[in-house]
Design an enzyme around this catalytic site. Structure first.
Site, PDB file in Angstrom:
ATOM      1  N   ARG A 107      49.545  40.087  38.881  1.00 45.48           N
ATOM      2  CA  ARG A 107      49.999  41.022  37.856  1.00 45.48           C
ATOM      3  C   ARG A 107      48.927  42.090  37.681  1.00 45.48           C
ATOM      4  O   ARG A 107      47.850  42.003  38.267  1.00 45.48           O
ATOM      5  CB  ARG A 107      50.377  40.335  36.529  1.00 45.48           C
ATOM      6  CG  ARG A 107      49.652  39.112  36.108  1.00 45.48           C
ATOM      7  CD  ARG A 107      48.220  39.261  35.708  1.00 45.48           C
ATOM      8  NE  ARG A 107      47.997  40.378  34.790  1.00 45.48           N
ATOM      9  CZ  ARG A 107      46.871  41.008  34.656  1.00 45.48           C
ATOM     10  NH1 ARG A 107      45.804  40.656  35.369  1.00 45.48           N
ATOM     11  NH2 ARG A 107      46.731  42.014  33.824  1.00 45.48           N
ATOM     12  N   ASP A 158      49.987  51.183  33.011  1.00 46.07           N
ATOM     13  CA  ASP A 158      50.977  50.844  34.035  1.00 46.07           C
ATOM     14  C   ASP A 158      51.714  52.069  34.527  1.00 46.07           C
ATOM     15  O   ASP A 158      52.257  52.079  35.631  1.00 46.07           O
ATOM     16  CB  ASP A 158      51.966  49.815  33.491  1.00 46.07           C
ATOM     17  CG  ASP A 158      51.250  48.492  33.293  1.00 46.07           C
ATOM     18  OD1 ASP A 158      50.578  48.334  32.249  1.00 46.07           O
ATOM     19  OD2 ASP A 158      51.309  47.657  34.202  1.00 46.07           O
TER      20      ASP A 158
HETATM   21  O1  MRU Z   1      52.077  42.404  32.398  1.00 51.34           O
HETATM   22  P1  MRU Z   1      50.812  42.672  33.159  1.00 51.34           P
HETATM   23  O2  MRU Z   1      49.780  41.616  32.991  1.00 51.34           O
HETATM   24  O3  MRU Z   1      51.079  43.015  34.603  1.00 51.34           O
HETATM   25  O4  MRU Z   1      50.246  43.986  32.472  1.00 51.34           O
HETATM   26  C1  MRU Z   1      49.043  44.551  32.897  1.00 51.34           C
HETATM   27  C2  MRU Z   1      48.623  45.694  32.061  1.00 51.34           C
HETATM   28  O5  MRU Z   1      49.292  46.092  31.145  1.00 51.34           O
HETATM   29  C3  MRU Z   1      47.361  46.403  32.450  1.00 51.34           C
HETATM   30  O6  MRU Z   1      46.748  46.911  31.332  1.00 51.34           O
HETATM   31  C4  MRU Z   1      47.757  47.523  33.398  1.00 51.34           C
HETATM   32  O7  MRU Z   1      48.373  47.034  34.547  1.00 51.34           O
HETATM   33  C5  MRU Z   1      46.726  48.485  33.784  1.00 51.34           C
HETATM   34  S1  MRU Z   1      45.189  47.946  34.394  1.00 51.34           S
HETATM   35  C6  MRU Z   1      45.140  47.416  35.860  1.00 51.34           C
END
Ligand code: MRU
Length: 363
Positions: free
Chosen positions: A59, A252
């Site tokens: 993730r 994201d």
């Molecule tokens: O749901 P996830 O754990 O994939 O979410 C990750 C995030 O929200 C991070 O802050 C985001 O991907 C940016 S940093 C690499």
């Protein structure tokens, strides 16, 4: 302030290619098992990679993009092993990988980049499938390595914004685990630490999925970065006490006007920063900057299961049958963002101009 000359540590890696392109596999650290167990999986098919993204074994926006790139390669190799042209089923393979998680733009960006590489080398696919696959594999590896290089560049730029003895609050996990290695926001924190300017990281636990409690603290401990775990609801208290100098988060998807989609709870932090006059920074590799989407309200927000809210692990917290909402991300309006740190430079308002100039520089 002192700076280091040794290369930055990039030990925490969620994904690696092992072996030759012909017989090798993708190795993935299972983030569902952290922080108590370090379990690695070996994947050889695009469906396994797609499922690992969906299930959040891997993730974090950049790491998802890297996984998708290797997934495309594995899919092409599967075709070749069946005696079919390696590009024969790429549309379907792209479709399978793209249906895993909707918000992080890196997924779609990496898939597009692999499709562009396939189109560029399509003349090889029928008669020289090995040459096609080698070029396709190289593109996946480039996506992976560029992410690491960009994080290191972003870290150095972001650290320049941090004061001496910085007490930095961060949300979710944005470290090596969420990227190729090193991290986005946590990369900036790593660089600040390497420059001996970091006093303390305050890590929000990041309800309900607990990326901060499970993953950020694990990474910080591994690399001797001082970290204090707090619940999300404590952030305002520590700001009011004058104990936070800056907040930095990842993203994201950051869109053309500078609106920032990130883990649920990010928007609340930005509002708190405004009230307390604390800088609110976003570390955004340009792979997460989506200039094709004009405004944050056009971003698809992933809605995840009620069970992740009503339970922690197998422990039930809420009564049976209760109504639950679980948006996994929120959008912070550009006006609350002090600066967006990219690998090519630091963008400030007006973001529609500064982000476009960084993403598409005039040659
Ligand atoms: O749901 P996830 O754990 O994939 O979410 C990750 C995030 O929200 C991070 O802050 C985001 O991907 C940016 S940093 C690499």
């Amino acid at each position: 302030m002192s700076s280091t000359t040794t290369p930055p540590k990039t030990d925490v890696r969620p994904i690696a290619w092992k072996g030759s392109w012909q017989e090798g596999h993708v190795e993935m650290l299972d983030q569902l098992q952290l922080p108590t167990e370090e379990v690695y999986h070996q994947w050889t098919t695009h469906k396994e990679v797609a499922e690992s993204i969906r299930a959040m074994i891997i993730r974090g926006a950049p790491a998802i993009g890297i996984a998708a790139a290797y997934g495309m390669f594995l899919g092409a190799r599967e075709c070749w092993k069946l005696g079919v042209a390696p590009n024969a089923a790429l549309d379907q393979i792209q479709d399978v990988l793209s249906r895993t998680r909707p918000t992080a733009v890196n997924l779609f960006w990496a898939l597009e980049r692999m499709m562009t590489a396939s189109n560029k080398h399509q003349h090889l696919a029928e008669d020289q499938p090995e040459a096609f696959l080698e070029a396709f594999f190289t593109e996946a590896q480039n996506i992976h390595q560029e992410d690491i290089d960009n994080n290191i560049a972003m870290g150095a730029l972001g650290a320049s914004l941090m004061p001496e003895n910085a007490r930095i609050l961060t949300h979710c996990n944005t470290g090596g685990l969420a990227t190729g290695a090193y991290g986005t926001a946590l990369g900036v924190i790593r660089a600040t630490h390497a420059q001996n300017k970091l006093s303390m990281v305050f890590a929000d636990e990041t309800r309900p999925y607990l990326q901060g409690a499970r993953l950020t603290t694990w990474e910080c401990h591994k690399d001797n970065i001082p970290v204090t775990l707090i619940t999300d609801s404590m952030a305002g208290y520590f700001m009011q006490q004058g104990m936070i100098d800056a907040v930095i988060v990842g993203t994201d998807r950051t869109v053309a006007n500078g609106d920032v989609a990130n883990k649920i709870g990010t928007y609340s932090l930005a509002v708190l920063c405004k009230h307390h006059n604390i800088p609110f920074y976003v570390a955004a590799p340009l792979s997460t900057v989506d200039l094709n989407t004009p405004h944050g309200d056009q971003i698809t927000i992933e809605e995840r299961s009620a069970a992740e809210v009503t339970h922690v692990g197998t422990k039930q917290l809420a009564p049976d049958g209760i109504e639950v909402r679980h948006p996994a991300f929120d959008v912070t309006p550009a006006e609350l963002v002090t600066a967006i740190i990219t690998e090519k430079g630091i963008a400030t308002a007006p973001y529609d101009q500064s982000l476009a100039a960084l993403k598409n520089p005039v040659q």
